[in-house]
Scaffold this motif. Structure first.
Motif, PDB file in Angstrom:
ATOM      1  N   PRO A   4       0.825  -1.213   0.000  1.00 24.59           N
ATOM      2  CA  PRO A   4       0.000   0.000   0.000  1.00 24.59           C
ATOM      3  C   PRO A   4       0.860   1.265   0.000  1.00 24.59           C
ATOM      4  CG  PRO A   4      -0.074  -1.092   2.140  1.00 24.59           C
ATOM      5  CD  PRO A   4       0.692  -1.973   1.224  1.00 24.59           C
ATOM      6  N   ARG A   5       0.344   2.305  -0.629  1.00 21.64           N
ATOM      7  CA  ARG A   5       1.051   3.590  -0.672  1.00 21.64           C
ATOM      8  C   ARG A   5       0.792   4.411   0.584  1.00 21.64           C
ATOM      9  NH1 ARG A   5       0.584   5.995  -6.780  1.00 21.64           N
ATOM     10  NH2 ARG A   5       1.903   4.426  -7.731  1.00 21.64           N
ATOM     11  N   ASP A   6      -0.391   4.250   1.138  1.00 20.99           N
ATOM     12  CA  ASP A   6      -0.758   5.012   2.322  1.00 20.99           C
ATOM     13  C   ASP A   6       0.082   4.551   3.513  1.00 20.99           C
ATOM     14  OD1 ASP A   6      -2.413   6.807   3.899  1.00 20.99           O
ATOM     15  OD2 ASP A   6      -3.323   4.977   4.722  1.00 20.99           O
ATOM     16  N   PHE A   7       0.607   5.506   4.275  1.00 16.98           N
ATOM     17  CA  PHE A   7       1.482   5.186   5.401  1.00 16.98           C
ATOM     18  C   PHE A   7       0.768   4.346   6.449  1.00 16.98           C
ATOM     19  CE2 PHE A   7       3.333   6.166   9.558  1.00 16.98           C
ATOM     20  CZ  PHE A   7       4.647   5.783   9.320  1.00 16.98           C
ATOM     21  N   SER A   8      -0.468   4.670   6.762  1.00 19.62           N
ATOM     22  CA  SER A   8      -1.213   3.922   7.776  1.00 19.62           C
ATOM     23  C   SER A   8      -1.474   2.480   7.330  1.00 19.62           C
ATOM     24  CB  SER A   8      -2.551   4.596   8.079  1.00 19.62           C
ATOM     25  OG  SER A   8      -2.330   5.898   8.566  1.00 19.62           O
ATOM     26  N   GLN A   9      -1.830   2.303   6.077  1.00 16.31           N
ATOM     27  CA  GLN A   9      -2.071   0.960   5.559  1.00 16.31           C
ATOM     28  C   GLN A   9      -0.778   0.145   5.515  1.00 16.31           C
ATOM     29  OE1 GLN A   9      -3.927   1.669   1.789  1.00 16.31           O
ATOM     30  NE2 GLN A   9      -5.968   1.926   2.686  1.00 16.31           N
ATOM     31  N   ALA A  10       0.332   0.824   5.171  1.00 16.11           N
ATOM     32  CA  ALA A  10       1.622   0.140   5.142  1.00 16.11           C
ATOM     33  C   ALA A  10       2.017  -0.295   6.549  1.00 16.11           C
ATOM     34  CB  ALA A  10       2.694   1.046   4.542  1.00 16.11           C
ATOM     35  N   ALA A  11       1.775   0.559   7.537  1.00 17.25           N
ATOM     36  CA  ALA A  11       2.093   0.219   8.926  1.00 17.25           C
ATOM     37  C   ALA A  11       1.253  -0.964   9.397  1.00 17.25           C
ATOM     38  CB  ALA A  11       1.857   1.430   9.820  1.00 17.25           C
ATOM     39  N   LYS A  12      -0.019  -0.993   9.019  1.00 21.88           N
ATOM     40  CA  LYS A  12      -0.875  -2.115   9.397  1.00 21.88           C
ATOM     41  C   LYS A  12      -0.384  -3.408   8.747  1.00 21.88           C
ATOM     42  CE  LYS A  12      -5.600  -3.895   9.287  1.00 21.88           C
ATOM     43  NZ  LYS A  12      -5.110  -5.234   9.146  1.00 21.88           N
ATOM     44  N   LEU A  13       0.031  -3.334   7.502  1.00 21.31           N
ATOM     45  CA  LEU A  13       0.553  -4.510   6.819  1.00 21.31           C
ATOM     46  C   LEU A  13       1.809  -5.039   7.517  1.00 21.31           C
ATOM     47  CD1 LEU A  13       0.405  -6.499   4.454  1.00 21.31           C
ATOM     48  CD2 LEU A  13       1.807  -4.901   3.155  1.00 21.31           C
ATOM     49  N   VAL A  14       2.682  -4.144   7.952  1.00 25.58           N
ATOM     50  CA  VAL A  14       3.893  -4.552   8.663  1.00 25.58           C
ATOM     51  C   VAL A  14       3.522  -5.273   9.954  1.00 25.58           C
ATOM     52  CG1 VAL A  14       5.920  -3.690   9.907  1.00 25.58           C
ATOM     53  CG2 VAL A  14       5.370  -2.790   7.652  1.00 25.58           C
ATOM     54  N   VAL A  15       2.546  -4.736  10.684  1.00 24.28           N
ATOM     55  CA  VAL A  15       2.102  -5.373  11.929  1.00 24.28           C
ATOM     56  C   VAL A  15       1.485  -6.738  11.630  1.00 24.28           C
ATOM     57  CG1 VAL A  15       0.464  -5.187  13.848  1.00 24.28           C
ATOM     58  CG2 VAL A  15       1.811  -3.200  13.162  1.00 24.28           C
ATOM     59  N   ASP A  16       0.677  -6.825  10.578  1.00 18.07           N
ATOM     60  CA  ASP A  16       0.052  -8.100  10.207  1.00 18.07           C
ATOM     61  C   ASP A  16       1.108  -9.145   9.837  1.00 18.07           C
ATOM     62  OD1 ASP A  16      -2.436  -7.074  10.681  1.00 18.07           O
ATOM     63  OD2 ASP A  16      -2.937  -6.740   8.561  1.00 18.07           O
ATOM     64  N   ILE A  17       2.129  -8.734   9.121  1.00 14.32           N
ATOM     65  CA  ILE A  17       3.202  -9.657   8.751  1.00 14.32           C
ATOM     66  C   ILE A  17       3.964 -10.101   9.995  1.00 14.32           C
ATOM     67  CG2 ILE A  17       5.423  -9.847   7.540  1.00 14.32           C
ATOM     68  CD1 ILE A  17       4.203  -7.976   5.381  1.00 14.32           C
ATOM     69  N   ALA A  18       4.267  -9.148  10.874  1.00 14.13           N
ATOM     70  CA  ALA A  18       5.023  -9.464  12.092  1.00 14.13           C
ATOM     71  C   ALA A  18       4.237 -10.398  13.014  1.00 14.13           C
ATOM     72  CB  ALA A  18       5.390  -8.180  12.823  1.00 14.13           C
ATOM     73  N   SER A  19       2.916 -10.242  13.043  1.00 15.22           N
ATOM     74  CA  SER A  19       2.101 -11.075  13.929  1.00 15.22           C
ATOM     75  C   SER A  19       1.721 -12.412  13.291  1.00 15.22           C
ATOM     76  CB  SER A  19       0.837 -10.323  14.346  1.00 15.22           C
ATOM     77  OG  SER A  19       0.012 -10.099  13.220  1.00 15.22           O
ATOM     78  N   GLY A  20       2.053 -12.596  12.001  1.00 12.73           N
ATOM     79  CA  GLY A  20       1.764 -13.854  11.336  1.00 12.73           C
ATOM     80  C   GLY A  20       0.380 -13.945  10.738  1.00 12.73           C
ATOM     81  N   GLN A  21      -0.362 -12.858  10.724  1.00 15.65           N
ATOM     82  CA  GLN A  21      -1.707 -12.884  10.142  1.00 15.65           C
ATOM     83  C   GLN A  21      -1.658 -12.902   8.614  1.00 15.65           C
ATOM     84  OE1 GLN A  21      -3.762  -9.546  11.784  1.00 15.65           O
ATOM     85  NE2 GLN A  21      -4.008 -10.490  13.806  1.00 15.65           N
ATOM     86  N   VAL A  22      -0.555 -12.385   8.047  1.00 11.81           N
ATOM     87  CA  VAL A  22      -0.380 -12.330   6.599  1.00 11.81           C
ATOM     88  C   VAL A  22       0.986 -12.923   6.277  1.00 11.81           C
ATOM     89  CG1 VAL A  22      -0.150 -10.793   4.602  1.00 11.81           C
ATOM     90  CG2 VAL A  22      -1.791 -10.247   6.382  1.00 11.81           C
ATOM     91  N   GLU A  23       1.044 -13.776   5.241  1.00 13.77           N
ATOM     92  CA  GLU A  23       2.326 -14.329   4.812  1.00 13.77           C
ATOM     93  C   GLU A  23       3.003 -13.359   3.870  1.00 13.77           C
ATOM     94  OE1 GLU A  23       2.775 -18.207   3.203  1.00 13.77           O
ATOM     95  OE2 GLU A  23       1.441 -19.083   4.684  1.00 13.77           O
ATOM     96  N   ASP A  24       4.276 -13.177   4.074  1.00  9.85           N
ATOM     97  CA  ASP A  24       5.060 -12.297   3.207  1.00  9.85           C
ATOM     98  C   ASP A  24       6.195 -13.116   2.617  1.00  9.85           C
ATOM     99  OD1 ASP A  24       5.828  -9.877   1.981  1.00  9.85           O
ATOM    100  OD2 ASP A  24       7.354  -9.556   3.520  1.00  9.85           O
ATOM    101  N   ARG A  25       5.925 -13.749   1.465  1.00  9.81           N
ATOM    102  CA  ARG A  25       6.937 -14.565   0.806  1.00  9.81           C
ATOM    103  C   ARG A  25       6.674 -14.562  -0.686  1.00  9.81           C
ATOM    104  NH1 ARG A  25       4.773 -19.259  -0.878  1.00  9.81           N
ATOM    105  NH2 ARG A  25       2.848 -19.941   0.086  1.00  9.81           N
ATOM    106  N   GLU A  26       7.667 -14.989  -1.439  1.00  6.71           N
ATOM    107  CA  GLU A  26       7.515 -15.104  -2.885  1.00  6.71           C
ATOM    108  C   GLU A  26       6.640 -16.314  -3.207  1.00  6.71           C
ATOM    109  OE1 GLU A  26       8.704 -13.093  -5.344  1.00  6.71           O
ATOM    110  OE2 GLU A  26       9.356 -11.754  -3.739  1.00  6.71           O
ATOM    111  N   LEU A  27       5.815 -16.177  -4.222  1.00  9.20           N
ATOM    112  CA  LEU A  27       4.982 -17.295  -4.646  1.00  9.20           C
ATOM    113  C   LEU A  27       5.834 -18.324  -5.387  1.00  9.20           C
ATOM    114  CD1 LEU A  27       1.886 -15.349  -6.018  1.00  9.20           C
ATOM    115  CD2 LEU A  27       2.118 -16.482  -3.826  1.00  9.20           C
ATOM    116  N   THR A  28       5.532 -19.593  -5.188  1.00  8.73           N
ATOM    117  CA  THR A  28       6.234 -20.653  -5.905  1.00  8.73           C
ATOM    118  C   THR A  28       5.716 -20.708  -7.339  1.00  8.73           C
ATOM    119  OG1 THR A  28       4.625 -22.329  -5.299  1.00  8.73           O
ATOM    120  CG2 THR A  28       6.470 -22.000  -3.786  1.00  8.73           C
TER     121      THR A  28
END
Length: 79
Positions: free
Chosen positions: A9-33
């Motif tokens: 996301p371009r929006d700072f708040s949305q980017a911060a939420k994504l970082v928190v989601d990745i750190a907490s394991g709610q969202v996977e952040d990896r390359e697709l096979t």
């Protein structure tokens, strides 16, 4: 075909939420096979060779012949 990896996301708040989601394991952040991208894994393993591999397998005379033919075709369309 599998869905693409979501854009950041371009929006700072949305980017911060994504970082928190990745750190907490709610969202996977990896390359697709390749399988997840809908590609043949055997073809992906071979990589992209294309033109350089074709040129390496030809003799210089054959490459010259192809280049002359292409140049003639390019110049024939111009008046």
């Amino acid at each position: 075909m599998a869905s693409k990896h979501p854009k950041r996301p371009r929006d700072f708040s949305q980017a911060a939420k994504l970082v928190v989601d990745i750190a907490s394991g709610q969202v996977e952040d990896r390359e697709l096979t390749p399988e997840e991208q809908g590609k043949d894994p055997a073809a992906s393993a071979m990589g992209r060779k294309g033109g350089p591999a074709r040129a390496a397998s030809m003799t210089p005379e054959r490459r010259s012949e192809i280049a002359k033919k292409a140049a003639a075709k390019r110049w024939s369309s111009r008046n």
